[in-house]
Design a protein around this motif. Structure first.
Motif, PDB file in Angstrom:
ATOM      1  N   ASP A   1       1.622   2.901  -2.741  1.00 17.21           N
ATOM      2  CA  ASP A   1       0.746   2.359  -1.714  1.00 17.21           C
ATOM      3  C   ASP A   1       0.353   3.472  -0.741  1.00 17.21           C
TER       4      ASP A   1
ATOM      5  N   GLU B   1       5.963   1.134  -6.774  1.00 17.55           N
ATOM      6  CA  GLU B   1       6.500  -0.187  -6.443  1.00 17.55           C
ATOM      7  C   GLU B   1       7.088  -0.880  -7.670  1.00 17.55           C
TER       8      GLU B   1
ATOM      9  N   ASP C   1      10.936  -2.465  -8.378  1.00 17.18           N
ATOM     10  CA  ASP C   1      10.915  -3.924  -8.314  1.00 17.18           C
ATOM     11  C   ASP C   1      11.706  -4.462  -9.507  1.00 17.18           C
TER      12      ASP C   1
ATOM     13  N   PRO D   1      -0.072  -3.390  -7.193  1.00 18.46           N
ATOM     14  CA  PRO D   1       1.157  -4.061  -6.758  1.00 18.46           C
ATOM     15  C   PRO D   1       0.950  -4.850  -5.475  1.00 18.46           C
ATOM     16  N   GLU D   2       1.830  -5.796  -5.241  1.00 19.18           N
ATOM     17  CA  GLU D   2       1.716  -6.688  -4.086  1.00 19.18           C
ATOM     18  C   GLU D   2       1.679  -5.916  -2.773  1.00 19.18           C
ATOM     19  N   ARG D   3       2.459  -4.856  -2.671  1.00 15.05           N
ATOM     20  CA  ARG D   3       2.515  -4.074  -1.427  1.00 15.05           C
ATOM     21  C   ARG D   3       1.130  -3.530  -1.070  1.00 15.05           C
TER      22      ARG D   3
ATOM     23  N   ARG E   1      -1.752  -4.801  -1.967  1.00 12.67           N
ATOM     24  CA  ARG E   1      -2.629  -5.912  -1.604  1.00 12.67           C
ATOM     25  C   ARG E   1      -2.313  -6.438  -0.201  1.00 12.67           C
ATOM     26  N   GLN E   2      -1.032  -6.380   0.179  1.00  8.24           N
ATOM     27  CA  GLN E   2      -0.648  -6.795   1.525  1.00  8.24           C
ATOM     28  C   GLN E   2      -1.299  -5.899   2.574  1.00  8.24           C
TER      29      GLN E   2
END
Length: 306
Positions: free
Chosen positions: A148, A218, A222, A286-288, A290-291
């Motif tokens: 990220d 990430e 994970d 990864p989600e990070r 997108r956050q």
């Protein structure tokens, strides 16, 4: 008997490259030398290797204290010392060839499947260097780990501050000051390492897709994604997949809070990188990531309503 596959991890900095090299070093199919970052291709115009060679000489001094003992640590120290001396002697041939570099990595490989090194700055060097890498042997494969953008930039700022203190024995700019230079548009080491757009553009311009593997930091850490991530990587390298869940992060920095204002400014600065990666990976981030993109969108919405 065919030569082992030569794997070069070209980055990114603070994106799990040390963890990956330790994973490969512990793998029975990969005889990895003990100098992780050779800094060969980024010092071709500086035959002495300057700062990096000097840092490794300092490491030799520290290792000599361990090398005389008949213990595992002693054996590792002696092997590391030998590898450092060999690494510091690496030079291109008089004809510009990189035979010594290849020989260094291949030494002792025998029937093993993969030899590798990881120098994260390589990812910033551009297509001409990537083309040279592909011509080293008949089977060269590149690996790029991405993290990220905000987390990576902040981690680098903290890392650079620690390294400054370690090598100069003085207090340099604080991590926040280093990151602030980047968001202010000043010349900054963070700028080159954060430019995923250039890395991906230059790599894909010359490296065939089957010779480039990209993975996310990430996903390596994970528990839900690690096994599949490692399986894809080891399939690409042609080696067995081994578990990685019990392996701690390597060179993990001490957590430090990033102030809200500087954080928001950094998100704005990195917005174009996020957008490029979103398009490049068709949104499969990864989600990070997108956050943080959603957080930036929230800042944009707040600004628009003021």
């Amino acid at each position: 008997m065919s030569e082992p596959t030569l794997v070069i991890c070209v980055g990114a900095q603070k994106a799990g490259t040390s963890w990956l090299m330790q994973y490969l070093r512990d793998h029975p199919d990969c005889p990895i030398r003990r100098v992780k970052e050779l800094h060969y291709f980024d010092t071709l115009d500086d035959p002495a290797g300057s700062r990096f060679a000097a840092e490794r000489v300092k490491q030799l001094t520290r290792l000599r204290k361990k090398a005389g003992f008949f213990t595992k640590d002693g054996r590792i120290a002696r092997q590391t010392m030998a590898d450092i001396r060999a690494a510091n002697a690496l030079r291109p041939g008089s004809d510009g060839s990189h035979d010594a570099y290849v020989a260094y990595l291949m030494k002792g490989a025998g029937s093993k499947r993969v030899v590798a090194e990881a120098t994260p700055v390589y990812g910033t060097l551009g297509r001409a260097v990537f083309d040279q890498m592909l011509r080293l042997t008949d089977d060269v494969r590149l690996v790029l780990l991405l993290r990220d953008p905000l987390d990576r930039a902040w981690s680098q700022a903290r890392h650079d501050a620690r390294m400054w203190t370690l090598y100069t024995k003085t207090s340099g700019p604080a991590p926040a000051a280093r990151l602030r230079r980047y968001v202010n548009g000043e010349d900054s080491p963070i700028r080159r390492r954060s430019d995923y757009r250039s890395m991906l553009t230059e790599l894909t311009a010359v490296v065939p897709r089957e010779r480039l593997h990209i993975a996310f930091y990430e996903d390596l850490f994970d528990p839900r994604a690690q096994a599949q991530t490692l399986s894809r990587l080891t399939d690409y390298l042609g080696i067995r997949s081994l578990p990685g869940h019990d392996r701690p992060r390597v060179n993990a920095g001490k957590p430090q809070t990033l102030g809200a204002r500087l954080r928001a400014r950094c998100l704005v600065t990195l917005r174009s990188q996020d957008a490029y990666c979103h398009d490049f990976f068709s949104g499969a981030l990864p989600e990070r990531w997108r956050q943080h993109m959603a957080e930036d969108a929230g800042w944009m919405a707040q600004t628009a309503t003021r």
